[in-house]
Design a protein around this motif. Structure first.
Motif, short mmCIF file in Angstrom:
data_model
loop_
_atom_site.label_atom_id
_atom_site.label_comp_id
_atom_site.label_asym_id
_atom_site.label_seq_id
_atom_site.Cartn_x
_atom_site.Cartn_y
_atom_site.Cartn_z
N LEU A 63 0.87 -1.17 0.00
CA LEU A 63 0.00 0.00 0.00
C LEU A 63 0.91 1.24 0.00
CD1 LEU A 63 -2.65 -1.07 2.69
CD2 LEU A 63 -2.83 -1.24 0.20
N PRO A 64 0.43 2.39 -0.50
CA PRO A 64 -0.86 2.63 -1.16
C PRO A 64 -0.98 1.81 -2.46
CG PRO A 64 0.20 4.69 -0.54
CD PRO A 64 1.22 3.62 -0.39
N THR A 65 -2.22 1.71 -2.95
CA THR A 65 -2.46 0.86 -4.11
C THR A 65 -2.19 1.57 -5.42
OG1 THR A 65 -4.80 1.50 -4.06
CG2 THR A 65 -4.17 -0.53 -2.91
N LYS A 66 -1.95 2.88 -5.40
CA LYS A 66 -1.69 3.61 -6.64
C LYS A 66 -0.81 4.83 -6.35
CE LYS A 66 -6.18 5.86 -6.01
NZ LYS A 66 -7.50 6.11 -6.58
N ARG A 67 -0.19 5.32 -7.38
CA ARG A 67 0.59 6.57 -7.36
C ARG A 67 1.80 6.53 -6.45
NH1 ARG A 67 -3.41 11.48 -6.53
NH2 ARG A 67 -4.85 9.95 -5.67
N TRP A 105 2.85 11.53 -3.07
CA TRP A 105 1.50 12.02 -3.37
C TRP A 105 1.47 13.53 -3.12
CZ3 TRP A 105 -3.45 8.86 -2.96
CH2 TRP A 105 -3.24 7.50 -3.29
N GLU A 120 -4.48 12.14 1.43
CA GLU A 120 -5.14 11.25 0.47
C GLU A 120 -4.44 9.90 0.43
OE1 GLU A 120 -5.78 12.66 -3.47
OE2 GLU A 120 -6.66 14.55 -2.80
N ALA A 121 -3.12 9.93 0.48
CA ALA A 121 -2.35 8.68 0.46
C ALA A 121 -2.65 7.85 1.69
CB ALA A 121 -0.86 8.99 0.38
N GLN A 154 -5.28 8.07 3.56
CA GLN A 154 -6.68 7.63 3.51
C GLN A 154 -6.82 6.39 2.63
OE1 GLN A 154 -9.13 8.44 5.32
NE2 GLN A 154 -10.68 7.18 4.25
N ASN A 155 -6.06 6.38 1.51
CA ASN A 155 -6.06 5.20 0.64
C ASN A 155 -5.56 3.97 1.41
OD1 ASN A 155 -4.10 3.46 -1.31
ND2 ASN A 155 -6.00 4.04 -2.37
N GLU A 157 -8.34 2.90 3.86
CA GLU A 157 -9.47 2.21 3.21
C GLU A 157 -9.11 0.78 2.84
OE1 GLU A 157 -10.37 4.74 -0.05
OE2 GLU A 157 -11.46 6.22 1.17
N GLU A 158 -7.90 0.60 2.30
CA GLU A 158 -7.47 -0.75 1.93
C GLU A 158 -7.27 -1.64 3.17
OE1 GLU A 158 -7.33 -2.05 -1.11
OE2 GLU A 158 -8.15 -0.13 -1.79
#
Length: 878
Positions: free
Chosen positions: A115-119, A125, A130-131, A133-134, A137-138
């Motif tokens: 994780l994070p799953t993207k970017r 980030w 936002e990172a 939070q991602n 959530e995961e």
């Protein structure tokens, strides 16, 4: 249900760690997760120990990855390789969170989802929140799946726990109903469920182990044959070990020795009363449908023999040349081996049985016309008429063809020579006699009666033993082919196995209806019983684990083995001691005491026995029962007596508060009574150490005391809270074990210091003794159990519960057996004692081996039940 989360991070990443924890706060508030990290270590706690414990508790481990973390000592400290191995075994879940750019793809973490799953990493980030939070959530998704999995796992665990409980309840219920195989099957299922649990319940493991120990020790059932649809009337073995059974369901069935059904003989239109093999493996059946039928060993009908009424019995001649049938049409008929009638033998009423002599030259028939008749095997010559005063129920030849025995409802059996001259009458039964037969060597006769007994007689008609204990009519009794045993079948739903000395060896319990017949296999190792409960049971008598010594008429107070382990002596409240062979045969009775015999023991050479009695004396005997000497001088009960190691002295203990040492001729050598240090209450035991220079005494004054051989007091063993019933030295040291009314035994060293206490009995102990190897101690208790311990005080195993309070328990010289005595008038010899010291895994293996025939041949075993038969390659965590 909270998931335990461990977060690992480097010092440089503390700020990002705290921001992530803030994002995870809602999950923690909901008690979805419980977070732990190294900042949670409290002052004074040992860092390494706390880290190891917390890593062990964690279900999810979050690694905050950065160059600082990968290069830190902390990375090595938490043991990444071990954690990854646990991850691969699905014990934990590792989740890397990439905080900063780092070459993690070439590390051992490369195969893990990150994780994070993207970017990319969190710090790359534009918005770190936002990172994070991602990541949150995961993590929530992962945790929810984990919780669902955990809920499912817990539910499965609860189901398995309930399955174990149900199987245990069913096993115990079957055991109470004497259904040994069914009880073992259910206990094995319980064990299988336990082994499938991630965290087996320890109490359940103990219960399953305990019941499997008991079942493996006490279950003689070999197989249960349930294919008949009505009462099974008879069973007989062929010379090669096949079994044929006859039933009211109009069939006979042939089985192999494992209980596998080979074929069914269909063709009769009414009850089949009996079925027998010929020496060349043909089969004959006798039926209520007025016929007998002859079959080959594939189940094909060869021919049918007809009468005008029920055929009551049918058999082949020993030489294989003829067949005889008996019928309620008042005749017996002899046929050739093609089914042609040769001649007819007549009576005035129903013919109950008809038999050829073993040499095939003579026939005997028995009828309810009060007679048996002897005929030459030509049909013309009636040799003699044998008269009784009521129905003749059976007539059988002796194995050498020289004699015939007849049994009658006139309460008599009679023995005749083969020309019809009466040799003697067997008088003693109080009811109708149902069966009578000779032993294989002609030396004994066994009869059975409505009076609930069987009796053994010698070849001159003298009664040797009465086999008592059945609760209803004894239908039949037969000798084993090797002549060593007798099996009796009774209307009380049981069959009992005895030796030819009248000692009960085994009670075969399990049928729920009258046992109609019982027969031995050709090698004498298996008994087949038939019953009105529609079943046939096979019982394995080989290496019977329990021998019961029956013969005393009152409480058996003690028992011990001879030094060579071949003889046992028991002492009883019936004023006698008895000597037995180790297999249970009665050797001699020591009669001469006028009150209870409380204790008996052997001299070191095994040639003498000393008995202690409430008549204030001890007596010395030879092992055949000859009286050698009386030790007189005590003023109250003598409760214990034993020899010195060299066999030249005897020490006695008495209720008169003294112990005394004597020579073996009965001369008093020393009295153990010290006005200042002596016992002030009854002395219950006294014994020598292995050197013969010390004696230990046990007393109701709550103490044991150690003395030198001259009677000088040395020291007192103080620590019990109740009377000390028994004290004895270990064979190889000066340690002492004591047994007390305070429910404990205690081990003391040579200076009288307490080493350990054996706790586990729920009632007063009556004895405690070491084995010869000085590795174990056996204790007996009023709680109906005997327990075996190691010499450090660890409980090794408990013998199955006795029906009554135990008076004593001692080892055989080789420690493979234990003999126990109790107030039910019996002594019991437990063979293969080491079988109790087995793990659950070992017991499951042994039990499955015993169940093999039952599982493979029982038609009521379901396909899913057969899954229990899998090979047990299990971790030994029991």
């Amino acid at each position: 249900m909270s998931i335990q989360v461990f977060i690992a991070f480097a010092d440089r990443d503390n700020t990002l760690f705290e921001e992530l924890v803030n994002h995870l706060q809602q999950l923690e508030r909901d008690e979805t997760i419980n977070i732990w990290h190294r900042n949670s270590i409290l002052p004074g706690e040992e860092r390494e120990i706390v880290l190891r414990n917390r890593l062990g508790l964690a279900e999810i481990i979050i690694l905050l990855i950065s160059a600082s973390f990968m290069a830190s000592e902390y990375y090595d400290e938490i043991g990444i390789e071990q954690l990854l191995e646990r991850h691969r075994r699905n014990e934990i879940q590792i989740i890397p969170v990439i905080l900063r750019p780092v070459d993690w793809e070439n590390s051992e973490l490369s195969r893990l989802k990150v994780l994070p799953t993207k970017r990319g990493p969190v710090t790359t980030w534009e918005n770190k929140d936002e990172a994070l939070q991602n990541v949150t959530e995961e993590l929530r998704k992962i945790i929810e799946v984990r919780i669902l999995s955990k809920d499912k796992e817990q539910l499965e665990q609860e189901i398995k726990f309930a399955n174990v409980e149900l199987a245990l309840i069913e096993s115990k219920a079957a055991l109470l109903n004497n259904q040994g195989l069914a009880a073992m099957f259910k206990a094995v299922k319980a064990g299988k469920y336990l082994q499938a649990m991630n965290k087996p319940d320890k109490n359940q493991q103990l219960e399953v182990t305990k019941i499997l120990q008991q079942l493996n020790y006490s279950t003689l059932d070999k197989n249960l044959l349930e294919d008949h649809k009505s009462d099974v009337i008879s069973a007989s073995f062929s010379n090669d070990g096949k079994l044929v059974t006859a039933s009211r369901d109009k069939t006979a069935k042939v089985w192999d020795i494992t209980g596998q059904l080979l074929f069914t003989l269909n063709g009769h239109t009414d009850s089949v009363w009996m079925a027998n093999f010929s020496n060349d493996s043909k089969i004959i059946t006798a039926s209520r449908d007025k016929t007998a039928k002859v079959w080959d060993m594939t189940g094909q009908l060869l021919f049918t023999l007809t009468h005008e009424s029920d055929v009551t019995c049918a058999s082949f001649s020993p030489d294989g040349s003829a067949i005889i049938t008996a019928s309620r049409d008042k005749t017996a008929k002899v046929w050739d081996m093609t089914g042609q009638l040769l001649f007819t033998l007549t009576h005035k009423s129903d013919v109950i049985c008809a038999n050829f002599s073993p040499d095939s030259t003579t026939i005997v028939t028995a009828s309810i016309d009060n007679t048996a008749k002897i005929w030459k095997n030509n049909g013309r010559d009636l040799v003699a008429i044998l008269n009784h005063k009521a129905d003749v129920t059976c007539a059988n030849f002796s194995p050498d063809s020289s004699m015939i025995i007849t049994a009658s409802r006139d309460k008599m059996a009679k023995v005749w020579n083969n020309t019809g001259r009466l040799l003697f009458t067997l008088l003693g039964h109080q009811g109708d006699i149902w069966s009578a037969s000779f032993s294989p060597d002609n030396s004994k006769i066994v009869t059975t009666s409505m009076d609930k007994t069987a009796k053994i007689w010698n070849s001159t008609g003298q009664i040797l033993f009465t086999l008592s204990g059945h609760q209803s009519d004894v239908w039949s009794a037969s000798f084993s082919p090797d002549g060593s045993k007798i099996v009796t079948a009774s209307m009380d739903d049981t069959a009992w196995v005895w030796d030819v000395y009248g000692n009960l060896l085994s009670r075969l319990k399990g049928h729920s209806g009258d046992v109609t017949s019982a027969s031995f296999s050709p090698d004498s190792s298996i008994v087949a019983t038939t019953s009105r409960d529609n079943t046939v049971r096979m019982w394995d008598l080989q290496n019977s684990p329990l021998i019961t010594l029956t013969g005393h008429s009152d409480y058996v107070r003690s028992a011990c083995f001879s030094p060579d382990g071949k003889i046992i002596v028991t002492a009883s409240r019936d004023n006698t001691a008895k000597v037995w062979g180790a297999n249970g045969e009665h050797v001699a009775t020591l009669e001469g005491h006028s009150k209870d015999v409380v204790n008996a023991s052997f001299s070191p050479d095994g040639k003498k026995i000393v008995t202690a009695s409430s008549d204030c004396t001890a007596k010395v005997w030879g092992i055949q029962g000859e009286h050698l000497a009386t030790l007189e001088g005590h003023t109250e009960d003598v409760v214990n007596a034993s020899f010195s190691p060299d066999g030249t002295k005897i020490v006695t203990a008495s209720s008169d508060c003294t112990a005394r040492v004597w020579d073996i001729q009965g001369e008093l050598l020393a009295t153990f009574e010290d006005n200042n240090n002596g016992h002030n209450d009854s002395i219950r035991s006294a014994s020598f150490n292995h050197h013969g220079d010390r004696i230990v005494t046990a007393s109701w004054d709550n103490t044991a005391k150690v003395w030198d051989i001259e009677g000088n007091f040395l020291f007192t063993l103080i620590g019990h809270d109740n009377s000390v019933k028994c004290a004895s030295f270990s064979p190889g040291s000066e340690n002492v074990v004591t047994a007390s009314g305070d429910n404990t035994a205690k081990i003391w060293n040579a200076e009288g210091e307490l080493l350990t206490t054996l706790e586990g009995h729920s009632s007063s102990l009556t004895s405690a003794y070491y084995n010869n190897g000085n590795t174990m101690i056996v204790t007996a208790s009023w709680d109906k159990t005997a327990k075996v311990w190691d010499t450090q005080g660890k409980l090794l195993f408990t013998l199955p519960s006795h029906p009554s309070s135990l008076a004593s328990a001692t080892f055989s010289p080789d420690s493979s057996k234990i003999v126990t005595t109790s107030d039910d008038n019996l002594a019991r010899v437990w063979n293969h004692v080491n079988s109790f010291n087995k793990t659950l895994v070992e017991l499951l293996e042994i039990s499955y081996a015993k169940l093999n025939d039952y599982l493979s041949t029982n038609p009521n075993v379901r396909e899913e039940d057969l899954e229990v038969s899998g090979s047990y390659k299990l971790e030994n965590n029991s």
